[in-house]
Scaffold this motif. Sequence first.
Motif, PDB file in Angstrom:
ATOM      1  N   GLN A   1       0.832  -1.206   0.000  1.00 22.89           N
ATOM      2  CA  GLN A   1       0.000   0.000   0.000  1.00 22.89           C
ATOM      3  C   GLN A   1       0.868   1.258   0.000  1.00 22.89           C
ATOM      4  O   GLN A   1       0.614   2.200  -0.743  1.00 22.89           O
ATOM      5  N   VAL A   2       1.914   1.260   0.804  1.00 24.89           N
ATOM      6  CA  VAL A   2       2.813   2.417   0.892  1.00 24.89           C
ATOM      7  C   VAL A   2       3.487   2.671  -0.448  1.00 24.89           C
ATOM      8  O   VAL A   2       3.563   3.820  -0.919  1.00 24.89           O
ATOM      9  N   ARG A   3       3.969   1.614  -1.083  1.00 27.82           N
ATOM     10  CA  ARG A   3       4.643   1.755  -2.369  1.00 27.82           C
ATOM     11  C   ARG A   3       3.696   2.358  -3.416  1.00 27.82           C
ATOM     12  O   ARG A   3       4.075   3.255  -4.174  1.00 27.82           O
TER      13      ARG A   3
ATOM     14  N   GLY B   1       0.511   8.558  -5.551  1.00 30.21           N
ATOM     15  CA  GLY B   1      -0.042   9.623  -4.729  1.00 30.21           C
ATOM     16  C   GLY B   1      -1.234   9.144  -3.921  1.00 30.21           C
ATOM     17  O   GLY B   1      -1.883   8.151  -4.254  1.00 30.21           O
ATOM     18  N   LEU B   2      -1.520   9.863  -2.884  1.00 28.33           N
ATOM     19  CA  LEU B   2      -2.602   9.486  -1.970  1.00 28.33           C
ATOM     20  C   LEU B   2      -3.971   9.691  -2.605  1.00 28.33           C
ATOM     21  O   LEU B   2      -4.914   8.967  -2.291  1.00 28.33           O
ATOM     22  N   LEU B   3      -4.098  10.655  -3.505  1.00 26.50           N
ATOM     23  CA  LEU B   3      -5.396  10.940  -4.109  1.00 26.50           C
ATOM     24  C   LEU B   3      -5.904   9.786  -4.965  1.00 26.50           C
ATOM     25  O   LEU B   3      -7.106   9.559  -5.067  1.00 26.50           O
ATOM     26  N   ARG B   4      -5.007   9.049  -5.593  1.00 31.08           N
ATOM     27  CA  ARG B   4      -5.412   7.922  -6.443  1.00 31.08           C
ATOM     28  C   ARG B   4      -5.310   6.580  -5.729  1.00 31.08           C
ATOM     29  O   ARG B   4      -5.588   5.545  -6.318  1.00 31.08           O
ATOM     30  N   ALA B   5      -4.939   6.589  -4.491  1.00 27.53           N
ATOM     31  CA  ALA B   5      -4.731   5.328  -3.752  1.00 27.53           C
ATOM     32  C   ALA B   5      -6.052   4.611  -3.500  1.00 27.53           C
ATOM     33  O   ALA B   5      -7.077   5.238  -3.233  1.00 27.53           O
ATOM     34  N   GLN B   6      -5.987   3.305  -3.581  1.00 29.15           N
ATOM     35  CA  GLN B   6      -7.113   2.440  -3.248  1.00 29.15           C
ATOM     36  C   GLN B   6      -6.720   1.597  -2.038  1.00 29.15           C
ATOM     37  O   GLN B   6      -5.622   1.044  -2.006  1.00 29.15           O
TER      38      GLN B   6
ATOM     39  N   ILE C   1      -6.699   7.102   3.723  1.00 28.67           N
ATOM     40  CA  ILE C   1      -7.007   7.388   2.323  1.00 28.67           C
ATOM     41  C   ILE C   1      -8.281   8.221   2.207  1.00 28.67           C
ATOM     42  O   ILE C   1      -8.350   9.168   1.420  1.00 28.67           O
ATOM     43  N   GLY C   2      -9.284   7.885   3.013  1.00 28.94           N
ATOM     44  CA  GLY C   2     -10.547   8.619   2.945  1.00 28.94           C
ATOM     45  C   GLY C   2     -10.419  10.076   3.371  1.00 28.94           C
ATOM     46  O   GLY C   2     -11.008  10.967   2.759  1.00 28.94           O
ATOM     47  N   HIS C   3      -9.641  10.332   4.421  1.00 29.03           N
ATOM     48  CA  HIS C   3      -9.488  11.696   4.939  1.00 29.03           C
ATOM     49  C   HIS C   3      -8.217  12.368   4.430  1.00 29.03           C
ATOM     50  O   HIS C   3      -8.014  13.553   4.684  1.00 29.03           O
ATOM     51  N   ARG C   4      -7.352  11.583   3.786  1.00 29.11           N
ATOM     52  CA  ARG C   4      -6.058  12.083   3.303  1.00 29.11           C
ATOM     53  C   ARG C   4      -5.299  12.782   4.433  1.00 29.11           C
ATOM     54  O   ARG C   4      -4.817  13.902   4.296  1.00 29.11           O
ATOM     55  N   SER C   5      -5.231  12.053   5.557  1.00 27.67           N
ATOM     56  CA  SER C   5      -4.669  12.651   6.759  1.00 27.67           C
ATOM     57  C   SER C   5      -3.998  11.598   7.630  1.00 27.67           C
ATOM     58  O   SER C   5      -4.586  10.547   7.915  1.00 27.67           O
TER      59      SER C   5
END
Length: 176
Positions: free
Chosen positions: A17-19, A25-30, A47-51
């Motif tokens: 997940q980190v890789r 980027g975090l915006l496209r992460a699943q 991922i949901g809160h980007r925080s």
Amino acid sequence: GRKHFDAGRTKAELSVQVREIQQDGLLRAQPHHFGDREFDEATDALIGHRSVAALLAAHESHKARRIAASERAASTLAQASELAPVFGLAGTLISLSQLPADGIARGAYAGAIGMAVLTTLYGLLLANLLLAPLARVIERAAAREEAERQSIIDWLAGQIAPAIPRRKSGALDEAA
């Protein structure tokens, strides 16, 4: 009574997940779920809160529940270890109360004393060789798991922090 926490496996699963977050980027992460409820929910929050703060809040929530459960289990066993000798002594009193009131026959006296000694012994053995050590095992295992989980959360937060979208002020988005 549950499956042992495997820190190595958890870190390996999270590293995938980190890789992906570092590459895309975090915006496209699943989110990737791998069966550890805490880390599944924590990465969903991240991922949901980007925080990172959301990640840490989810971790703290699970940590509080885990600690409460392990303290409850250890406390129950500790109380049982304190009560086991008392029940052994109760068995002693019951055994001695079975002595005949109209005179002591040799067989009755020996049987009552033997049972009295055995019940006391069983209470002491149960308390000191099973229940109290089991409570300490649970306490140590819970402390070890908490340390391993905290280490992984710290690693994860450190790996993800650079991928968090920045606000206009340039500070990391730490709001939950």
